[in-house]
Structures are given as structure tokens and as C-alpha cells.
Scaffold this active site. Structure first.
Site, PDB file in Angstrom:
ATOM      1  N   HIS A 118       0.812  -1.064   0.006  1.00  0.00           N
ATOM      2  CA  HIS A 118       0.121   0.072   0.158  1.00  0.00           C
ATOM      3  C   HIS A 118       1.011   1.246   0.103  1.00  0.00           C
ATOM      4  O   HIS A 118       1.995   1.274   0.765  1.00  0.00           O
ATOM      5  CB  HIS A 118      -0.900   0.174   1.212  1.00  0.00           C
ATOM      6  CG  HIS A 118      -1.881   1.055   1.226  1.00  0.00           C
ATOM      7  ND1 HIS A 118      -1.942   2.176   1.683  1.00  0.00           N
ATOM      8  CD2 HIS A 118      -3.458   0.807   0.828  1.00  0.00           C
ATOM      9  CE1 HIS A 118      -3.038   2.827   1.538  1.00  0.00           C
ATOM     10  NE2 HIS A 118      -3.795   2.187   0.906  1.00  0.00           N
ATOM     11  N   GLU A 155      -4.223   1.520  -7.430  1.00  0.00           N
ATOM     12  CA  GLU A 155      -5.084   2.632  -7.133  1.00  0.00           C
ATOM     13  C   GLU A 155      -4.017   3.945  -7.346  1.00  0.00           C
ATOM     14  O   GLU A 155      -3.051   3.791  -6.607  1.00  0.00           O
ATOM     15  CB  GLU A 155      -5.809   2.620  -5.763  1.00  0.00           C
ATOM     16  CG  GLU A 155      -4.710   2.170  -4.612  1.00  0.00           C
ATOM     17  CD  GLU A 155      -5.805   2.096  -3.426  1.00  0.00           C
ATOM     18  OE1 GLU A 155      -6.892   1.780  -3.369  1.00  0.00           O
ATOM     19  OE2 GLU A 155      -4.897   1.814  -2.475  1.00  0.00           O
TER      20      GLU A 155
END
Length: 230
Positions: free
Chosen positions: A95, A143
Site C-alpha cells: 500500500h 489505485e
């Protein structure tokens, strides 16, 4: 190991919620999963993971992180063996708020596979998603990091282009687009555009009506699932 049905909904708490507040949010996700017959991937804190797994059997609970490490020396390291024993279905890797080097990324994916838990890997762009796809994670979450937590979602061209690019490399990777989602319409549109899932964390938790928004988003997945004939 349970198989995750697509389309699904993904959420988590990051560090916005902890303790009993996180537990209550997980219980609400469990209730929505049952009500709408939609699988929910829940990215849990380490502290509450075992309790969430026990109290919310319909959720697919994954850890916020895992390290490329084996049992033994390694103060502060997070090993997949421990996550599996705690009941984790998988672990999030790379992440943007906890990035890892390429060598550790591959190692962490391999270690998850060795231990029988799923790898949920984030990427920052279409190009990075294509590179990571060659490492064959179970789930890919490409993302754009600049949109995370902003309430601004990627355009549909990004969704279709990125999903297609990943699938051309490994069609077995589940591909989820989630950054910046703040409305149920976003959730529906992303899935109909080809994403295997959609999700939100801060978009729900920072909302002035988090319970209602959570239900609307899970219901949007159910609607997309029906419209796709699944």
C-alpha cells in the site's frame, strides 16, 4: 480456504478506527454482507483481527501488511504464519502508506503462497500494475496514490485500461479499483466497467453518514452482481 466471489466490496479502517470502534464497524460490514449476499473483504488491524474473524465469519479478513520474513529473529516483523494462525484470509502488500521494495514484494507474495494465505497487492499506476502482475499476486489493487482519501476517483478509462492490462498478463488475478471512491454510484460504475470489486475506507469512515453510505455501497455491488448475471 474460502473462495472470494466477485464482484465483492472491500473496506477497512487504516488508523481511523481502533479498539471497539473498529469492532463495531466490522460487525456492520458483516451484517451488510449477509443482508445483500455480497462478499466483503475487510482489511483489519492486527490488534482486532482474531476477534473480527471470530465474530464476523462472513467477512474475508486480511491484515494491513505482511513482511518478507520467516519465523526466527526479526523484532517487529509480521510473518504470514502468524497471520494465518490468527485467522487471516490474506494480507495487504505495498500500500502507498506502507510501500515495499520490489525484492521484498516478490518475497512477500511468495511467502503468503507458501503459508496458504492470499496476497492483496497494491500498485500505483497501470505500468506498475503490469509489472506487479508478473509476480502473480492473488488480488491486485492498482489505485493512483494521489487519489487515496481525496474523494476523487479515477476515470473509467483508467479502470478499463488497467484491468485489461493486468488480465492480459495473468487472467487469474482478481483486479480491484478502489482509490477515491466516495459514492455508491462509483462502486456500481467501476464494477460495470470491468473491475472485479470496488471499495472505500476513509470515504465511508469520514462521511457524516457512514452507516448509510456503507449500506448503499454494498447494495451497489449487489445491483452490479445482478446486472452482470452472477
Amino acid at each position: 480456504m474460502r473462495e472470494l466471489r466477485t464482484p465483492y466490496f472491500e473496506t477497512g479502517v487504516k488508523c481511523y478506527l481502533y479498539g471497539e470502534a473498529e469492532m463495531e464497524f466490522a460487525r456492520k460490514c458483516e451484517a451488510m454482507s449477509v443482508k445483500y449476499d455480497v462478499d466483503v473483504l475487510f482489511i483489519s488491524s492486527f490488534m482486532n483481527m482474531k476477534d473480527i474473524v471470530r465474530e464476523c465469519p462472513h467477512l474475508f479478513v486480511i491484515a494491513q501488511a505482511v513482511d518478507n520474513w520467516k519465523p526466527g529473529r526479526g523484532m517487529g516483523k509480521i510473518i504470514p504464519e502468524a497471520l494465518k494462525e490468527a485467522g487471516a484470509w490474506g494480507a495487504c502488500i505495498n500500500h502507498c502508506e506502507r510501500p515495499v521494495a520490489l525484492t521484498d514484494l516478490k518475497g512477500a507474495i511468495d511467502r503468503c503462497r507458501e503459508c496458504g494465505i492470499k496476497s492483496f497487492v497494491c500498485a500505483d499506476s497501470t505500468d506498475e500494475a503490469m509489472a506487479v502482475a508478473h509476480l502473480h499476486p492473488d488480488i491486485m489493487n492498482p489505485e493512483p496514490s494521489e487519489l487515496i482519501g481525496t474523494g476523487v476517483s479515477p476515470d473509467m478509462e483508467y479502470v478499463t485500461k488497467t484491468v485489461k492490462a493486468v488480465n492480459e498478463i495473468d487472467k487469474n488475478i482478481i483486479t480491484e479499483i478502489a482509490a477515491g471512491i466516495s459514492t455508491a454510484q462509483d462502486v456500481y460504475d467501476y464494477i460495470m466497467a470491468g473491475s472485479d470489486a470496488a471499495g472505500a475506507a476513509s470515504g465511508i469512515i469520514k462521511s457524516d453518514r457512514p452507516d448509510e453510505l456503507l449500506e448503499e455501497m454494498v447494495a451497489a455491488v449487489a445491483k452490479a452482481k445482478k446486472d452482470l448475471g452472477r
